[in-house]
Design an enzyme around this catalytic site. Structure first.
Site, PDB file in Angstrom:
ATOM      1  N   SER A 191       0.821  -1.207   0.000  1.00 31.98           N
ATOM      2  CA  SER A 191       0.000   0.000   0.000  1.00 31.98           C
ATOM      3  C   SER A 191       0.858   1.260   0.000  1.00 31.98           C
ATOM      4  O   SER A 191       1.858   1.325   0.721  1.00 31.98           O
ATOM      5  CB  SER A 191      -0.868   0.058   1.250  1.00 31.98           C
ATOM      6  OG  SER A 191      -1.335  -1.197   1.596  1.00 31.98           O
ATOM      7  N   TYR A 193      -0.944  -8.240  -0.700  1.00 34.59           N
ATOM      8  CA  TYR A 193      -2.366  -8.397  -0.353  1.00 34.59           C
ATOM      9  C   TYR A 193      -3.146  -7.123  -0.623  1.00 34.59           C
ATOM     10  O   TYR A 193      -4.323  -7.136  -0.898  1.00 34.59           O
ATOM     11  CB  TYR A 193      -2.506  -8.831   1.109  1.00 34.59           C
ATOM     12  CG  TYR A 193      -1.850 -10.156   1.338  1.00 34.59           C
ATOM     13  CD1 TYR A 193      -2.437 -11.319   0.868  1.00 34.59           C
ATOM     14  CD2 TYR A 193      -0.609 -10.243   1.963  1.00 34.59           C
ATOM     15  CE1 TYR A 193      -1.813 -12.541   1.020  1.00 34.59           C
ATOM     16  CE2 TYR A 193       0.025 -11.465   2.121  1.00 34.59           C
ATOM     17  CZ  TYR A 193      -0.589 -12.606   1.662  1.00 34.59           C
ATOM     18  OH  TYR A 193       0.041 -13.808   1.805  1.00 34.59           O
ATOM     19  N   CYS A 194      -2.465  -5.993  -0.496  1.00 35.88           N
ATOM     20  CA  CYS A 194      -3.105  -4.716  -0.748  1.00 35.88           C
ATOM     21  C   CYS A 194      -2.029  -3.794  -1.318  1.00 35.88           C
ATOM     22  O   CYS A 194      -1.072  -3.533  -0.604  1.00 35.88           O
ATOM     23  CB  CYS A 194      -3.677  -4.143   0.543  1.00 35.88           C
ATOM     24  SG  CYS A 194      -4.594  -2.640   0.287  1.00 35.88           S
ATOM     25  N   PRO A 195      -2.072  -3.374  -2.534  1.00 41.30           N
ATOM     26  CA  PRO A 195      -3.196  -3.437  -3.470  1.00 41.30           C
ATOM     27  C   PRO A 195      -3.426  -4.784  -4.137  1.00 41.30           C
ATOM     28  O   PRO A 195      -4.495  -4.989  -4.706  1.00 41.30           O
ATOM     29  CB  PRO A 195      -2.838  -2.381  -4.514  1.00 41.30           C
ATOM     30  CG  PRO A 195      -1.359  -2.294  -4.493  1.00 41.30           C
ATOM     31  CD  PRO A 195      -0.944  -2.593  -3.092  1.00 41.30           C
TER      32      PRO A 195
END
Lengths: 386, 82
Positions: A301, B16-18
């Site tokens: 992220s 997992y994220c993004p």
């Protein structure tokens, strides 16, 4: 000979690394190491707070602090032209700033973050709103205050973007806000997302999808925005779908900072190719050049949380090297963040490269913890207390 | 596959994220017509997510190669929507 550590960028990563490194250096190493933070603005912004500005729940002025006040004594901050890095010359181990000065370095940390790139989607600047800058979130506050009903589309314009949960959190908060203002009946809500579920993490999607349905929010998946027609008020996707809107609130396209591209260090979007474990810039592994946070091309992220965990790894690695006990610390992909689901509830996401997230059901406790982090960020994260 | 040149490979193992599909979309966004991109994923969900999106977006999945560590390498050719 003095050791020069140059940190470009005074955001979460840059500030934390400067303070943590200073703390980890002892005796002669502390006296013989110059830590310099280059930050043209000289102002540190707590960006997660922008999410609340459109709903008039956050004064944007309170999200700002002078960077100088966040850095420990003994760390040099260069701002204005003197802190505005124009070129990074990795082979020469020098930086060129806007005042024409060349600065040598032994260790370099690139913590330059990302920038909004509305120009990447035709019509975005004229046709869409967002909350990814102080100015844009203030403008959206004005628009929402005058909104009297219609069709609102929220979501994501392009990947990657900062803080993956934010568009979903905004959507839940918007729904609650419209309800409180008696405007929900007159408003149609639509949420667009690039992949085939409303959030990248499957277990989160599994409990978020019924919440969206329950609140009457129509979800359009596999929607990657290609263009916006501000005159006709239509947003169209790469996948061939067109949706009309009255108000369009999308996470804008993002890119790496111009200095990265100008220095030939970025990929096509200006993200820095970075080793996923050592956080060294690829191609300069022996040159002690590191990158952290949004600036990297890592598959994690773009968030303050990732920059925070990466910052500790880089500070420990540089401190060990300066003190002649070289030890490469490793980043394991750790990210931790909260996701607000509205009605005073939130969930908590924690994961790394080896451990998928197992988010608990939304509860008030996580909402309160997020509120506490928003309040105590200044005392905890930039000084590297956690 | 001998005539295919992969211009960019994205290692999205453990993302997992993004997540791997978002990483593939990111890579393809800046690719030119006909360019070939590879993404490596350790997420079992990619085996359905990636082919679904590639088809819906009008791109082309050339092959999926299993890797020794249980991950898979998805090789995708960019096609601009007509």
């Amino acid at each position: 000979m003095r050791v020069q550590v140059a940190i470009v960028g005074g955001g979460v990563g840059g500030t934390l690394i400067a303070n943590r490194l200073r703390h980890l250096l002892h005796g002669d190493a502390r006296h013989e190491t110059n830590i310099t933070v280059y930050d043209a603005h000289g102002i540190h912004t707590y960006q997660p707070g922008w999410l609340y500005v459109p709903f008039a729940r956050q004064d944007p002025e309170k999200l700002l602090r002078p960077e100088a006040r966040l850095l420990q004594q003994g760390i040099t901050l260069l701002s204005g032209h003197a802190g505005n890095v124009q070129r990074i010359l990795p082979a020469e181990k020098r930086l060129l700033t806007a005042d024409g000065e060349l600065h040598g370095f032994d260790y370099l940390v690139l913590a330059t973050g990302s920038r909004n790139a509305p120009e990447d989607v035709p019509g975005f600047a004229e046709g869409a709103d967002h909350f990814y800058s102080e100015e844009a979130s203030r403008r959206l506050q004005e628009k929402l205050a005058h909104f009297a009903g219609g069709r609102i589309i929220t979501g994501v314009a392009s990947v990657p973007y900062r803080c993956p949960p934010a568009p979903l959190e905004f959507t839940f908060m918007l729904e609650a806000d419209l309800r409180e203002r008696g405007l929900r009946e007159q408003t149609e809500l639509h949420y667009v997302f690039p992949i085939n579920r409303p959030f990248p993490i499957q277990p989160v999607s599994d409990f978020v999808a019924p919440l969206l349905e329950e609140r009457g929010i129509t979800v359009h998946t596999f929607f990657n925005v290609e263009a916006i027609d501000p005159a006709r008020r239509i947003v169209s996707s790469m996948e061939g779908e067109e949706l009309p809107y009255d108000l369009l609130v999308l996470a804008p396209p993002h890119k790496g900072q111009d200095v990265i591209a100008a220095s030939g260090l970025g990929d096509r979007d200006g993200w820095i190719p970075t080793d996923r474990a050592t956080l060294r810039v690829k191609g300069y592994e022996e040159a002690n050049i590191f990158a952290v946070g949004d600036a990297t091309d890592l598959p994690v992220s773009k968030s303050g949380s990732a920059a925070h965990y990466q910052g500790h790894v880089v500070a420990e690695t540089i401190a060990a090297d300066v003190q002649h006990r070289p030890l490469q610390h490793q980043y394991h992909g750790r990210v931790a963040c909260f996701l607000e689901t509205g009605h005073g509830q939130a969930t908590f996401l924690w994961f790394d490269y080896e451990h998928p997230p197992k988010p608990p059901k939304p509860r008030r406790l996580w909402h309160l913890e997020k509120a506490a982090l928003n309040t105590f960020y200044w005392q905890l994260i930039p000084p590297a207390r956690i | 596959m001998s005539s295919v040149t992969i211009t960019r490979e994205i290692d999205a193992r453990g993302s997992y994220c993004p997540g791997p599909l978002m990483e593939l979309i990111r890579g393809l966004k800046t690719a030119a017509e006909g360019e070939v991109i590879a993404v490596i994923s350790s997420d079992p969900g990619s085996k359905t997510d990636i082919p679904l999106w590639v088809e819906k977006s009008g791109n082309e999945l050339l092959t999926v190669e299993p890797l020794a560590d249980g991950a898979a390498r998805f090789i995708v050719r960019k096609h601009l929507r007509k």
